[in-house]
Design a protein around this motif. Sequence first.
Motif, PDB file in Angstrom:
ATOM      1  N   ASN A  78      61.563 140.750  40.512  1.00 26.76           N
ATOM      2  CA  ASN A  78      61.417 142.116  40.238  1.00 26.76           C
ATOM      3  C   ASN A  78      61.222 142.294  38.650  1.00 26.76           C
ATOM      4  O   ASN A  78      61.710 141.561  37.758  1.00 26.76           O
TER       5      ASN A  78
ATOM      6  N   ASP B 107      60.703 149.361  38.132  1.00 29.28           N
ATOM      7  CA  ASP B 107      60.709 150.236  39.030  1.00 29.28           C
ATOM      8  C   ASP B 107      59.918 151.651  38.865  1.00 29.28           C
ATOM      9  O   ASP B 107      59.930 151.903  37.663  1.00 29.28           O
TER      10      ASP B 107
ATOM     11  N   GLU C 165      62.778 152.156  43.065  1.00 24.71           N
ATOM     12  CA  GLU C 165      62.463 150.889  43.787  1.00 24.71           C
ATOM     13  C   GLU C 165      61.285 150.279  42.993  1.00 24.71           C
ATOM     14  O   GLU C 165      60.528 150.910  42.349  1.00 24.71           O
ATOM     15  N   THR C 166      60.916 149.191  43.355  1.00 23.06           N
ATOM     16  CA  THR C 166      59.987 148.178  42.886  1.00 23.06           C
ATOM     17  C   THR C 166      58.561 148.790  42.999  1.00 23.06           C
ATOM     18  O   THR C 166      58.119 149.349  43.860  1.00 23.06           O
TER      19      THR C 166
ATOM     20  N   SER D 268      65.378 146.469  37.070  1.00 24.19           N
ATOM     21  CA  SER D 268      66.485 146.066  37.754  1.00 24.19           C
ATOM     22  C   SER D 268      66.207 144.654  38.279  1.00 24.19           C
ATOM     23  O   SER D 268      65.062 144.266  38.352  1.00 24.19           O
TER      24      SER D 268
ATOM     25  N   ASP E  46      62.569 145.037  46.030  1.00 19.92           N
ATOM     26  CA  ASP E  46      62.975 145.841  46.953  1.00 19.92           C
ATOM     27  C   ASP E  46      61.932 145.722  48.170  1.00 19.92           C
ATOM     28  O   ASP E  46      60.715 146.185  48.084  1.00 19.92           O
ATOM     29  N   GLU E  47      62.168 145.058  49.334  1.00 17.25           N
ATOM     30  CA  GLU E  47      61.368 144.713  50.289  1.00 17.25           C
ATOM     31  C   GLU E  47      60.714 146.011  51.032  1.00 17.25           C
ATOM     32  O   GLU E  47      59.428 145.974  51.440  1.00 17.25           O
ATOM     33  N   GLU E  48      61.640 147.083  51.226  1.00 18.03           N
ATOM     34  CA  GLU E  48      61.069 148.109  51.965  1.00 18.03           C
ATOM     35  C   GLU E  48      60.221 149.018  51.032  1.00 18.03           C
ATOM     36  O   GLU E  48      59.374 149.472  51.576  1.00 18.03           O
ATOM     37  N   ALA E  49      60.483 148.952  49.738  1.00 18.06           N
ATOM     38  CA  ALA E  49      59.452 149.487  48.986  1.00 18.06           C
ATOM     39  C   ALA E  49      58.116 149.114  49.135  1.00 18.06           C
ATOM     40  O   ALA E  49      57.050 149.834  48.828  1.00 18.06           O
TER      41      ALA E  49
ATOM     42  N   ASP F  55      59.179 141.824  53.467  1.00 17.47           N
ATOM     43  CA  ASP F  55      60.080 140.646  53.798  1.00 17.47           C
ATOM     44  C   ASP F  55      59.168 139.398  54.025  1.00 17.47           C
ATOM     45  O   ASP F  55      59.737 138.278  53.743  1.00 17.47           O
TER      46      ASP F  55
END
Length: 293
Positions: free
Chosen positions: A83, A86, A196-197, A260, A264-267, A288
């Motif tokens: 990462n 964000d 997040e990312t 950070s 973040d995979e969901e982002a 993912d």
Amino acid sequence: MALEADDPVKIGVLPVADCAPIYVALKEGYFEDEGIEVQTQTMQNAAAVAPSVINGQLQYGCGAITPILMAVEKGLPIKVAANLADVAHQAGDDVSGLLVPATSTVQRPRELEGKTVGVNGLGSILHVTAAAAVKADGGDPNKVTFVAMSFPDLVSSLKDGRIDAASVVEPFTGMGIANGAVAIERPYHRTLVEGETMSVLFTAEPFVRSNPEVIEKVRRAIERASVTAADDPQAVRDVLVEYGGMKPEVAERMGQPPYSVGADEEAISHASRTMVDLGFMQKPISGDDIVLK
């Protein structure tokens, strides 16, 4: 292809604050602590960086998640290695800006229909999020003409009236506002997952397979640098001046994104779904599937 012990690791970077952890790792000797030499090469957008990573001219690239997702959809073997930056938690802290001249009649994103908007690259995160902002405001992004140009040209073209609006990120958001522009939207915060990312360090899957130790060393150095960047905004300003060629007064007034550890995979998945909804991609890609574990 495996790197020899004395081969430098080459990273493609962009002239934006997202890449600051790479510079912090250079400045603080975190790469050196891992026993690797790193060289950087400045480019204008992640879409230009990705081919050089795939063909081995570069081992890594700094880039926003949207062009990386588009490259993956095309079958390019790209993996997210770490990462970098964000999305802000609050809109007022967002480093992106959809800018118009102070004299413009355009006051909200949907009013950009029929107008020309400059971005740093077609399919870039600034293109995707500007289009999303128009749609979220009830407009049709297909009725907006998006044109690609370099970051410095975006600011000057907006000031000279060659484009009606510019979708930019710091330090160019602050530079545009200093030149008389106003922000009618903060596209990253509007479109992406807050906190997040948004930008990552990416590499090619063949390089991952051939250089597992280098992958781990770079990851550790970047993670240390991300912690430093998050804790010390002045360290970020200093490296952007020293390594990024930024003028000190620009670095002093610019906003900074959060930094950070851990992509973040969901982002990333959320960004992919947004791009499908807007027509930038045909099918979603799961974060993912592309984030190295």
